[in-house]
Design a protein around this motif. Structure first.
Motif, PDB file in Angstrom:
ATOM      1  N   VAL A  83      -9.476  -1.337   0.188  1.00  0.00           N
ATOM      2  CA  VAL A  83     -10.927  -1.415  -0.059  1.00  0.00           C
ATOM      3  C   VAL A  83     -11.482  -0.056  -0.480  1.00  0.00           C
ATOM      4  N   GLU A  84     -11.014   1.022   0.163  1.00  0.00           N
ATOM      5  CA  GLU A  84     -11.496   2.366  -0.151  1.00  0.00           C
ATOM      6  C   GLU A  84     -11.128   2.798  -1.561  1.00  0.00           C
TER       7      GLU A  84
ATOM      8  N   TYR B 272       1.271   3.391   6.620  1.00  0.00           N
ATOM      9  CA  TYR B 272       0.235   2.588   7.264  1.00  0.00           C
ATOM     10  C   TYR B 272       0.848   1.895   8.465  1.00  0.00           C
TER      11      TYR B 272
ATOM     12  N   ASP C  33      -8.011  -1.603   4.763  1.00  0.00           N
ATOM     13  CA  ASP C  33      -9.070  -0.599   4.593  1.00  0.00           C
ATOM     14  C   ASP C  33      -8.741   0.349   3.444  1.00  0.00           C
ATOM     15  N   SER C  34      -7.454   0.713   3.338  1.00  0.00           N
ATOM     16  CA  SER C  34      -7.029   1.600   2.251  1.00  0.00           C
ATOM     17  C   SER C  34      -7.273   0.944   0.893  1.00  0.00           C
TER      18      SER C  34
ATOM     19  N   PHE D 127      -4.784  -3.743   9.330  1.00  0.00           N
ATOM     20  CA  PHE D 127      -6.177  -3.379   9.060  1.00  0.00           C
ATOM     21  C   PHE D 127      -6.276  -2.038   8.334  1.00  0.00           C
ATOM     22  N   GLN D 128      -5.392  -1.117   8.686  1.00  0.00           N
ATOM     23  CA  GLN D 128      -5.373   0.182   8.002  1.00  0.00           C
ATOM     24  C   GLN D 128      -5.003   0.001   6.533  1.00  0.00           C
TER      25      GLN D 128
ATOM     26  N   GLU E  71       0.831  -1.211   0.000  1.00  0.00           N
ATOM     27  CA  GLU E  71       0.000   0.000   0.000  1.00  0.00           C
ATOM     28  C   GLU E  71       0.863   1.257   0.000  1.00  0.00           C
TER      29      GLU E  71
END
Length: 628
Positions: free
Chosen positions: A614-615, A603, A611-612, A607-608, A534
């Protein structure tokens, strides 16, 4: 003055004047003053046109003088004050000459071969004939002209390419190089004149029987050029590969390739031969020193001939004659494996692993061979051993000396040749690719060791990525050592996913504590990969992108997806999932990323990072695939 025409009917005087001035021009070209003088006074173009027209004469002597003069002019580069010893001309000059005297040049060469065909063969004249052909101005000019697209079509109309093909069949390196230039852009033209047969004749008839070092170097140079031509020709089209495989001399070409590849092993055995008792120690020492000095000068040429031969076999390995030969010739595969174990040269290792990978793939899909010495199990062991090495350094305990033809690394670097894109990541990635088709042949103990080694590679690659990402001026460019890391990581994850189909994806291990530690370390690496990816993606979005960074990002995106698939499999397997301390593993992975990136990670936890992803609602893999 070369275009002088008499007012009357005195043809004899006109011919004498032409001959006089052609001699004057030829003399100035021999002294090396013609090219520089024409360039200095701006007369180069005018002289080229005038001398080209003067070549269209029935006077053989004048014609030869004019051809020598043209070759001399082109030995001096246009708009340059430096003579590099090669024929140089512009595209427009090439087109002009091809139109003016292309037919004449072709006729002279074809006539030379027609005359020779009518003469009685004389083995003592073969070498001198080859030398005279290579130095003939008409051959030099033809070889120079075909490298220009603007001139190639003109020459094809008048038999120019056929003439060069005939010259190349004599083993003339300049003609083979010229044919290679043509085949890069126009393989169909080569196929039309059956030019590949001329090159194959060189490989099938010109054996390694050289009495001097200079002859040996020249032979390697010629053989490399021939194999390079065939490799490019076969890659250019399926028709090219089919045409090569159907030539009668194809098996002999394969045999020549094998002999060249195996030659270092023969030299190695010669080096370790025990001396006789009556030999003087100092004399043997001097002889060995002289021999090694000669070999060091010869080594780079031998190496590049070997690489060219391996590349040719890799291209043709899916043909039955080539595959049959490789599997039945035990020494060839032994030589390739020896290169993996004992060579320091990354180009040689990479090409060797490519051929072994291709052979293993075909042996795995073809059951018609019956019992063979080199089975899938043999190749799986070879790939496993290579992947078990974190670095490609030769063991000095096991092999005190490198292969004889690789003693001098300085000579290899000084020669302008192959590569520079080969690195350890690419080699390991290719070995992992080869492992995919033979993984089933690895027993459980070795599979556990393999997966452990892959886990060690993965941790090392993640460390390199984290260090790259932590740089203040990260621009997506990898250092040479970390280049191709994305490809290697992607192939590691592919092997892990294949292992998921087995009952024990981590391999069987009686030591429960060690196995648990390894499982936790591997799962932690997968979490680190997801977090780092990420950050990699965000930095490539904000920083200047390069083709290299986009390609790497594409591979890392695939690896991120594979990591999620592997974790999903583990989570769905109650027996495996219950044996992993998930909270401890996640905490360890987040801590390691923070340490490696020195607190600059975008990050902080898994989980962060998820989430990134997915967003963003996008999958970088197909997007980058389209871009590439």
């Amino acid at each position: 003055m070369l275009s002088y025409k008499s007012n009357g009917d005195d043809d004899e005087s006109e011919a004498q004047i032409h001959q006089l001035f052609s001699r004057i021009i030829c003399a100035s070209s021999t002294n090396g003053v013609l090219g520089p003088s024409l360039e200095k006074f701006g007369l180069r173009s005018q002289a080229i046109l005038s001398i080209s027209h003067a070549c269209e004469t029935e006077d053989d002597e004048v014609q030869q003088f004019c051809l020598n003069s043209l070759a001399s002019i082109f030995s001096f580069p246009a708009t340059s004050t430096k003579d590099d010893g090669r024929l140089c001309l512009t595209a427009s000059e090439a087109k002009t000459i091809a139109k003016a005297i292309g037919g004449t040049l072709s006729s002279i060469v074809l006539e030379r071969f027609a005359t020779r065909a009518m003469e009685e063969p004389d083995d003592h004249l073969v070498e001198s004939n080859e030398k005279s052909i290579e130095q003939a101005p008409e051959v030099m000019l033809l070889c120079m002209l075909v490298s220009f697209k603007e001139a190639l079509m003109e020459l094809c109309k008048v038999g120019g390419l056929e003439a060069i093909s005939l010259v190349s069949s004599e083993g003339v390196s300049s003609a083979i190089f010229a044919m290679t230039e043509v085949v890069r852009d126009s393989p169909s033209v080569i196929l039309e004149i059956q030019g590949h047969i001329s090159i194959m004749d060189v490989l099938s008839t010109d054996k390694m029987e050289c009495s001097t070092q200079s002859q040996m170097i020249k032979w390697f140079h010629k053989i490399k050029a021939s194999f390079d031509f065939l490799t490019i020709f076969c890659k250019g089209s399926n028709e090219g590969k089919k045409a090569v495989s159907e030539v009668d001399s194809f098996p002999l070409c394969i045999q020549t390739a094998s002999e060249i590849i195996c030659s270092p092993l023969e030299k190695d055995s010669e080096d370790i031969t025990s001396p006789t008792e009556d030999e003087n120690e100092s004399e043997r020492h001097e002889e060995k020193k002289e021999k090694e000095e000669e070999e060091e000068e010869e080594d780079p040429y031998r190496k590049h001939a070997i690489i060219a031969a391996i590349s040719f076999l890799s291209e043709m390995v899916d043909t039955r004659p080539c595959l049959d030969f490789i599997l039945q010739d035990g020494n060839l595969i032994k030589a390739l494996v020896s290169f993996l174990e004992r060579s320091y040269d990354l180009d040689l290792i990479l090409n060797s692993i490519e051929l072994l990978k291709s052979v293993s793939f075909h042996t795995g899909t073809n059951e018609e061979f019956g019992e063979i010495e080199y089975s899938q199990a043999y190749f799986s062991s070879t790939f496993t051993n290579l992947l078990g090495r974190m670095h490609l350094n030769v063991s000095r305990k096991k092999y005190p000396e490198k292969l004889p033809f690789l003693r001098s690394s300085m000579n290899q670097r000084s020669l302008n040749t192959t590569s520079s894109n080969s690195n350890t990541n690419l080699i390991f990635a290719k070995a992992a690719e080869g492992m995919e088709s033979v993984l089933d042949q690895v027993d459980e103990d070795k599979k556990a060791k393999l997966i452990s080694d892959l886990g060690s590679h993965l941790m090392s690659l993640l460390k390199e990525l984290a260090i790259d990402l932590s740089r203040k001026k990260f621009n997506g460019k990898s250092s040479f050592s970390s280049r191709n890391s994305g490809m290697f990581v992607c192939n590691i994850l592919t092997l892990l996913l294949i292992a998921c189909n087995n009952t024990h994806p981590f391999g069987e291990n009686e030591d429960t504590d060690n196995k648990t530690h390894f499982q936790d370390s591997l799962i932690s690496s997968l979490f680190q990969l997801i977090i780092l990816y990420e950050t990699f993606e965000d930095k490539c979005d904000t920083d200047a992108k390069t083709d290299e960074s986009e390609e790497e990002l594409c591979y890392w995106a695939a690896a991120r997806t594979q990591s999620l698939q592997f974790l999903s499999y583990i989570l769905r397997n109650k027996r495996l999932s219950s044996s992993i301390s998930w909270n401890n593993v996640m905490a360890e992975s987040e801590s390691r990323v923070s340490i490696l990136m020195k607190g600059t990670a975008l990050y902080s936890d898994i989980f962060q990072a998820i989430d990134s992803a997915v967003e963003k609602k996008k999958d970088m893999l197909p997007e980058l695939s389209e871009a590439n």
